[in-house]
Design an enzyme around this catalytic site. Structure first.
Site, PDB file in Angstrom:
ATOM      1  CG  HIS A 118      -1.587   1.271   1.523  1.00 50.65           C
ATOM      2  ND1 HIS A 118      -2.345   1.933   0.574  1.00 50.65           N
ATOM      3  CD2 HIS A 118      -1.635   2.044   2.639  1.00 50.65           C
ATOM      4  CE1 HIS A 118      -2.823   3.056   1.112  1.00 50.65           C
ATOM      5  NE2 HIS A 118      -2.399   3.147   2.355  1.00 50.65           N
ATOM      6  CG  HIS A 120      -0.026   7.447   1.305  1.00 53.86           C
ATOM      7  ND1 HIS A 120      -0.084   8.155   2.475  1.00 53.86           N
ATOM      8  CD2 HIS A 120      -0.724   6.298   1.540  1.00 53.86           C
ATOM      9  CE1 HIS A 120      -0.774   7.479   3.383  1.00 53.86           C
ATOM     10  NE2 HIS A 120      -1.160   6.346   2.840  1.00 53.86           N
ATOM     11  CE1 TYR A 145       5.334  -6.393 -19.935  1.00 54.86           C
ATOM     12  CE2 TYR A 145       5.085  -4.933 -21.826  1.00 54.86           C
ATOM     13  CZ  TYR A 145       5.635  -6.064 -21.249  1.00 54.86           C
ATOM     14  OH  TYR A 145       6.453  -6.881 -21.972  1.00 54.86           O
TER      15      TYR A 145
END
Length: 245
Positions: A118, A120, A145
């Site tokens: 995860h 930002h 891709y």
């Protein structure tokens, strides 16, 4: 791989358990080092600033390693990573990221997932705020891709970081998506290896960047026939979705 270390050991059964334990320990050490190496790479290339972002990897004993809370991915210590038991309790290391419910939900719904990343990352976060984004396909089929690494990306509504309700939202996707955007927050991607998850989240970020560069310019996306050809050739299983033709 794991099995390659056992050639010629059949005649030495009394050593086998000890060797397996040693190999498992070496494997976990390797996983810890890989988390730190890839975390630093992501941080140094500006893909997640400050102490944002988190990484987890599932281990063979059912437990998992996860990056600690308030830790920069650029300066992780392998020995201080949070070691969680199979039931999610902290077994050793620093306190884990508050995004554990997010990671847990992906492992529960993506049975083959061995790693979750995860970030930002700027362009993915920007994409998550745009009004026209389709929650079932946050990006159109722009490049081969993107489809090969990410498939389609789901967009979930905003939840505050660490909110356990995000787990229910992930479960609502029923395991169909390995790539998910959290609105006003950032992307989260599951992979069958840590490297695969990192490559996929990087591909998502680059594709979000392309989308923003091309927004309003009426670009050509891949046609349904081209997407079908990719799916057939590379064995992609994409969630059911209307065509962008």
């Amino acid at each position: 791989g794991f099995a390659s270390g056992y050639h010629g050991l059949a005649a030495l059964p009394k050593h086998e358990t000890r060797l397996k334990n040693r190999d498992a320990a070496m494997t976990e050490t390797g996983v810890r080092e890989e988390i730190c190496r890839l975390g630093r790479s992501l941080f140094e290339r500006g893909l997640t600033p400050g102490s944002s972002g988190n990484i987890s990897v599932k281990l063979d004993d059912g437990g998992w390693l996860v990056t600690p809370t308030n830790a920069s991915l650029g300066s992780l210590d392998p020995a201080r990573l949070s070691r969680l038991s199979a039931d999610g309790r902290l077994a050793s290391g620093d306190a884990p990221t508050k995004e554990v419910p997010l990671h847990t939900a992906l492992y529960q719904t993506r049975r083959d997932a061995r790693a979750v990343v995860h970030l930002h990352s700027t362009h993915s976060v920007a994409l998550s705020m745009l009004p026209e984004i389709d929650p079932r396909a946050a990006l159109p089929p722009m490049t081969p891709y993107y489809l090969m690494r990410c498939g389609l990306t789901a967009l979930l509504p905003y939840y505050r970081p660490g909110d356990p309700a995000v787990a229910d939202a992930i479960k609502g996707l029923a395991g169909k998506y390995a790539s998910v955007l959290l609105a006003n927050h950032g992307p989260v991607v599951a992979g069958d290896t840590l490297e695969a998850a990192v490559f996929a989240i990087e591909e998502l970020e680059e594709t979000a960047r392309l989308y923003l560069l091309l927004r309003g310019l009426n670009p050509r996306f891949l046609t349904p026939a081209q997407v079908a050809d990719l799916s057939k050739t590379f064995g992609l299983t994409l969630p059911e979705h209307h065509d962008h033709g």
